[in-house]
Design a protein around this motif. Structure first.
Motif, mmCIF file in Angstrom:
data_model
loop_
_atom_site.group_PDB
_atom_site.id
_atom_site.type_symbol
_atom_site.label_atom_id
_atom_site.label_comp_id
_atom_site.label_asym_id
_atom_site.label_seq_id
_atom_site.Cartn_x
_atom_site.Cartn_y
_atom_site.Cartn_z
ATOM 1 N N GLY A 1 41.031 -13.903 60.846
ATOM 2 C CA GLY A 1 40.346 -15.189 60.741
ATOM 3 C C GLY A 1 39.715 -15.346 59.374
ATOM 4 N N ALA B 1 35.930 -16.098 58.354
ATOM 5 C CA ALA B 1 34.638 -15.490 58.021
ATOM 6 C C ALA B 1 33.741 -15.584 59.254
ATOM 7 N N PRO B 2 32.749 -14.714 59.353
ATOM 8 C CA PRO B 2 31.842 -14.815 60.499
ATOM 9 C C PRO B 2 31.066 -16.126 60.477
HETATM 10 N N1 URA Z 1 35.724 -18.092 62.708
HETATM 11 C C1 URA Z 1 36.347 -17.111 62.037
HETATM 12 O O1 URA Z 1 37.240 -17.364 61.235
HETATM 13 N N2 URA Z 1 35.970 -15.867 62.262
HETATM 14 C C2 URA Z 1 35.017 -15.532 63.131
HETATM 15 O O2 URA Z 1 34.745 -14.348 63.292
HETATM 16 C C3 URA Z 1 34.389 -16.578 63.835
HETATM 17 C C4 URA Z 1 34.759 -17.850 63.612
#
Ligand code: URA
Length: 242
Positions: free
Chosen positions: A97, A99-100
């Motif tokens: 994904g 990013a947090p």
């Molecule tokens: N969206 C992301 O791309 N990563 C996550 O960990 C949470 C939401």
């Protein structure tokens, strides 16, 4: 009041679904392991054997310990927790994904908010769960206000991202959304032109699909994402047989 079955059919038609979506994607969670296209009797677990070594030079736990104290970019000042990754370090399938977000920053685990719950349902529809795959992000710390990661932040985080991928050595990789797709495939091409075909990176076939957060906003695209994930699963099963 419309009965639930005809409502579902109406909904599917409205969103242009030809291949019926798994029930779970419509918001009714299924228990993990109950897939619309079940991982038949021959479907193996999505990971290598416990005794099979990771890339010999890299210890994933040690990497995570080091990353927990990272100060390589500005995000170290504002983050709560470094969100390294979650899942089976021997996984065949790697999801990446962006990013947090806020929830992940608090918990220290990727995809635990609303988008994460949809990702869990998508995995369940494939007969998988977050313990049988590996999930990580392009960058390990939350950008303030969930803005896109800057090129400097992405570069700084490569020190964790690259060895993490190498340690896992996945057989297939799924990139969730534009940021992950552009970073991994080293392109500025739009997501629409990257999705729907196979790419290759580090010797592994790589598929791009929509980010679960986008699917929450645009549920009509769930049918396409479901096609992507079925293709991912097919490729993974083929590679298991090689
Ligand atoms: N969206 C992301 O791309 N990563 C996550 O960990 C949470 C939401």
């Amino acid at each position: 009041m419309a009965d639930p079955v005809s409502f579902r059919e109406y909904y599917l038609r409205r969103i242009g679904v030809v291949t019926p979506l798994p029930e779970a994607w419509l918001g009714h969670a299924k228990p993990v392991g109950v897939a619309d296209e079940p991982p038949t009797a021959s479907a193996p677990a999505a990971g290598r054997g416990e005794n099979e070594p990771l890339s010999p030079s890299i210890d994933l736990d040690e990497l995570a310990r080091q990353a927990a104290n990272c100060t390589a970019c500005e995000l170290a000042r504002t983050r709560n927790k470094v969100v390294f990754g979650v899942g089976n370090p021997h996984a065949d399938i790697l999801f990446i994904g962006e990013a947090p977000g806020r929830d992940e920053d608090v918990k220290g685990e990727p995809f635990v908010g609303r988008a994460g719950r949809l990702l869990d349902r998508m995995l369940a529809a494939l007969g998988l769960d977050r313990g049988s795959v590996y999930i990580m992000n392009v960058i390990k710390c939350r950008p303030p206000n969930n803005r896109d990661p800057s090129p400097e932040e992405v570069r700084a985080c490569a020190r964790w991202f690259e060895p993490q991928w190498e340690a896992i050595s996945p057989k297939v990789v799924c990139l969730l959304g534009r940021v992950a797709a552009q970073r991994v495939l080293e392109t500025t091409a739009p997501l629409a032109s990257l999705r729907g075909r196979w790419h290759e990176k580090r010797g592994a076939p790589v598929l791009v699909t929509y980010h679960p957060a986008y699917l929450l906003r645009s549920p009509a695209q769930k049918a396409r994402a479901w096609e992507d994930l079925r293709a991912l699963r097919r490729r993974w099963l083929e590679l298991r047989e090689d």
